[in-house]
Design a protein around this motif. Structure first.
Motif, mmCIF file in Angstrom:
data_model
loop_
_atom_site.group_PDB
_atom_site.id
_atom_site.type_symbol
_atom_site.label_atom_id
_atom_site.label_comp_id
_atom_site.label_asym_id
_atom_site.label_seq_id
_atom_site.Cartn_x
_atom_site.Cartn_y
_atom_site.Cartn_z
ATOM 1 N N UNK A 190 -8.568 104.901 -46.207
ATOM 2 C CA UNK A 190 -9.510 105.266 -45.145
ATOM 3 C C UNK A 190 -10.392 106.435 -45.554
ATOM 4 N N UNK A 191 -9.800 107.441 -46.188
ATOM 5 C CA UNK A 191 -10.595 108.608 -46.583
ATOM 6 C C UNK A 191 -11.659 108.208 -47.599
ATOM 7 N N UNK A 192 -11.282 107.402 -48.575
ATOM 8 C CA UNK A 192 -12.229 107.041 -49.625
ATOM 9 C C UNK A 192 -13.269 106.054 -49.118
ATOM 10 N N UNK A 193 -12.925 105.279 -48.089
ATOM 11 C CA UNK A 193 -13.941 104.459 -47.431
ATOM 12 C C UNK A 193 -14.975 105.346 -46.740
ATOM 13 N N UNK A 194 -14.494 106.408 -46.100
ATOM 14 C CA UNK A 194 -15.398 107.355 -45.442
ATOM 15 C C UNK A 194 -16.281 108.058 -46.467
ATOM 16 N N UNK A 195 -15.680 108.462 -47.587
ATOM 17 C CA UNK A 195 -16.450 109.091 -48.664
ATOM 18 C C UNK A 195 -17.514 108.127 -49.187
ATOM 19 N N UNK A 196 -17.113 106.872 -49.416
ATOM 20 C CA UNK A 196 -18.047 105.886 -49.960
ATOM 21 C C UNK A 196 -19.223 105.650 -49.018
ATOM 22 N N UNK A 197 -18.942 105.528 -47.723
ATOM 23 C CA UNK A 197 -20.023 105.335 -46.753
ATOM 24 C C UNK A 197 -21.022 106.481 -46.804
ATOM 25 N N UNK A 198 -20.500 107.698 -46.852
ATOM 26 C CA UNK A 198 -21.377 108.867 -46.860
ATOM 27 C C UNK A 198 -22.154 108.993 -48.164
ATOM 28 N N UNK A 199 -21.502 108.734 -49.293
ATOM 29 C CA UNK A 199 -22.182 108.833 -50.587
ATOM 30 C C UNK A 199 -23.282 107.796 -50.693
ATOM 31 N N UNK A 200 -22.961 106.538 -50.360
ATOM 32 C CA UNK A 200 -23.968 105.471 -50.421
ATOM 33 C C UNK A 200 -25.117 105.776 -49.461
ATOM 34 N N UNK A 201 -24.781 106.137 -48.227
ATOM 35 C CA UNK A 201 -25.815 106.430 -47.234
ATOM 36 C C UNK A 201 -26.699 107.583 -47.645
ATOM 37 N N UNK A 202 -26.094 108.675 -48.149
ATOM 38 C CA UNK A 202 -26.860 109.856 -48.535
ATOM 39 C C UNK A 202 -27.784 109.560 -49.718
ATOM 40 N N UNK A 203 -27.256 108.855 -50.722
ATOM 41 C CA UNK A 203 -28.072 108.557 -51.904
ATOM 42 C C UNK A 203 -29.200 107.580 -51.583
ATOM 43 N N UNK A 204 -28.900 106.568 -50.774
ATOM 44 C CA UNK A 204 -29.946 105.610 -50.400
ATOM 45 C C UNK A 204 -31.031 106.300 -49.569
ATOM 46 N N UNK A 205 -30.608 107.076 -48.570
ATOM 47 C CA UNK A 205 -31.577 107.775 -47.725
ATOM 48 C C UNK A 205 -32.400 108.760 -48.547
ATOM 49 N N UNK A 206 -31.739 109.499 -49.435
ATOM 50 C CA UNK A 206 -32.457 110.452 -50.268
ATOM 51 C C UNK A 206 -33.455 109.780 -51.188
ATOM 52 N N UNK A 207 -33.049 108.639 -51.781
ATOM 53 C CA UNK A 207 -33.949 107.923 -52.686
ATOM 54 C C UNK A 207 -35.155 107.370 -51.932
ATOM 55 N N UNK A 208 -34.925 106.787 -50.757
ATOM 56 C CA UNK A 208 -36.030 106.262 -49.959
ATOM 57 C C UNK A 208 -36.963 107.381 -49.509
ATOM 58 N N UNK A 209 -36.371 108.511 -49.114
ATOM 59 C CA UNK A 209 -37.183 109.641 -48.654
ATOM 60 C C UNK A 209 -38.047 110.193 -49.786
ATOM 61 N N UNK A 210 -37.498 110.213 -50.999
ATOM 62 C CA UNK A 210 -38.272 110.675 -52.162
ATOM 63 C C UNK A 210 -39.404 109.712 -52.482
ATOM 64 N N UNK A 211 -39.161 108.420 -52.218
ATOM 65 C CA UNK A 211 -40.142 107.400 -52.586
ATOM 66 C C UNK A 211 -41.330 107.344 -51.635
ATOM 67 N N UNK A 212 -41.162 107.851 -50.419
ATOM 68 C CA UNK A 212 -42.248 107.806 -49.429
ATOM 69 C C UNK A 212 -43.274 108.887 -49.773
#
Length: 355
Positions: A190-212
């Motif tokens: 459960x903890x590593x699922x939570x970590x994975x969700x946050x890491x994927x979400x943060x990196x995707x959001x950050x990459x999209x935000x940089x691309x705009x």
């Protein structure tokens, strides 16, 4: 004489006052000394006092101390990235490390708040504040002293209760039962699922935000994700993401209206203190209303450290927060599909008490 029932209207007054004092005093001192550029460090250190707010004081001593060390470490990591030139790949690596450490630490401590928003916020902004190697001793002193002050303020409630609780018990927030903590949670899926969700979400959001093109402050998209994704023990809801957007838009309008008046640094201190106080009052009641107060605080103090046009600040804040919320909701949809196939909620665990 019958003791008055505890009122939820007084629940947060004690904690709200401590949070406002913890962040407001170092900020005011920096302004008095003519060093407004370091205001962000005082603000992030002041967030230390929020952690462990309802815990018994012996346990709170540990919780707040660890939370303060975590905030300081995240600011130090951000400063290291800034001094190295702030390469995007290094920011991404640092963000992943911060998320893993923060989620693991906060989940083990079973803190409230449970999301890694404050450590991530501290890292991201510190990585952007321009500092010179010669500034490090001063910045380190500000961080350490501000964290120590916040810890003392958080623990001051023990003395206040000793003196005043017998005379007005209904005014004080009830102390919660002692938490049974175990590092076993670090070995749960459960903890590593939570970590994975946050890491994927943060990196995707950050990459999209940089691309705009045309937008700045991509870290606000990252903050929107980590503040709306569920912590371990919690379920993800679209409502929280929607409240994040609504509250941020409203708070940004308020902040821009204030900043267009070109307030003095002392007015920024007032805004920070009032914003922190009322954010704590409403945080357990309505997330959007909380952000009406928290957003002006964050924007005003950031403006002290990195001044820029309020209109551009508003555009970036609203756009990036909306982007982060969309990424968060997309992860929710994917996560729910995975949950249906597995028959178990992501991030759910019996290793620690559900809150």
């Amino acid at each position: 004489m019958t003791t008055p029932a505890h009122s939820t209207r007084t629940t947060n007054l004690e904690g709200a006052a401590r949070a406002a004092i913890a962040g407001g005093v170092p900020l005011a001192l920096l302004i008095a000394l003519g060093m407004p550029g370091y205001a962000a460090f005082a603000m992030f250190a002041g967030f230390t006092a929020i952690f462990g707010a309802t815990e018994p004081y012996r346990q709170r001593m540990v919780t707040t101390g660890v939370a303060g060390a975590l905030q300081a470490a995240c600011m130090a990591a951000g400063l290291a990235v800034s001094l190295s030139g702030g390469a995007l790949w290094l920011q991404a690596v640092g963000l992943v490390v911060v998320l893993v450490v923060a989620i693991g630490t906060l989940s083990t401590l079973q803190t409230i708040p449970a999301q890694p928003i404050f450590p991530v916020f501290a890292f991201c902004v510190s990585a952007l504040v321009p500092v010179r190697p010669a500034d490090l001793p001063l910045v380190a002193t500000i961080i350490v002293c501000s964290v120590a002050w916040a810890w003392l303020v958080a623990m001051s409630g023990a003395v206040v209760r000793l003196v005043l609780h017998p005379h007005a018990p209904h005014v004080f927030r009830p102390i919660a039962p002692r938490k049974h903590r175990t590092t076993a949670v670090l070995r749960t899926a459960a903890l590593w699922e939570t970590v994975a969700l946050n890491v994927v979400g943060a990196l995707v959001a950050g990459a999209l935000a940089e691309a705009v093109t045309g937008l700045g402050h991509p870290y606000w998209a990252v903050i929107a994700v980590v503040s709306t994704l569920p912590a371990i023990r919690q379920r993800h809801t679209v409502a929280r993401a929607a409240q994040r957007v609504v509250g941020t838009v409203g708070g940004t309008v308020v902040a821009v209206g204030i900043l267009l008046l070109e307030p003095s640094a002392w007015w920024i201190v007032v805004i920070a203190v009032v914003g922190q106080f009322f954010a704590e009052i409403f945080v357990a009641r309505h997330y959007a209303v909380t952000l009406l107060f928290l957003t002006p605080l964050a924007l005003a103090v950031s403006w002290l450290s990195l001044p820029e046009a309020p209109e551009l600040l508003a555009l970036d804040r609203i756009a990036q927060t909306t982007l982060g919320a969309v990424v968060s909701v997309a992860l929710l949809v994917v996560g729910r599909a995975v949950e249906r196939r597995r028959g178990r909620a992501l991030g759910a665990t019996s290793a620690i008490r559900t809150v």
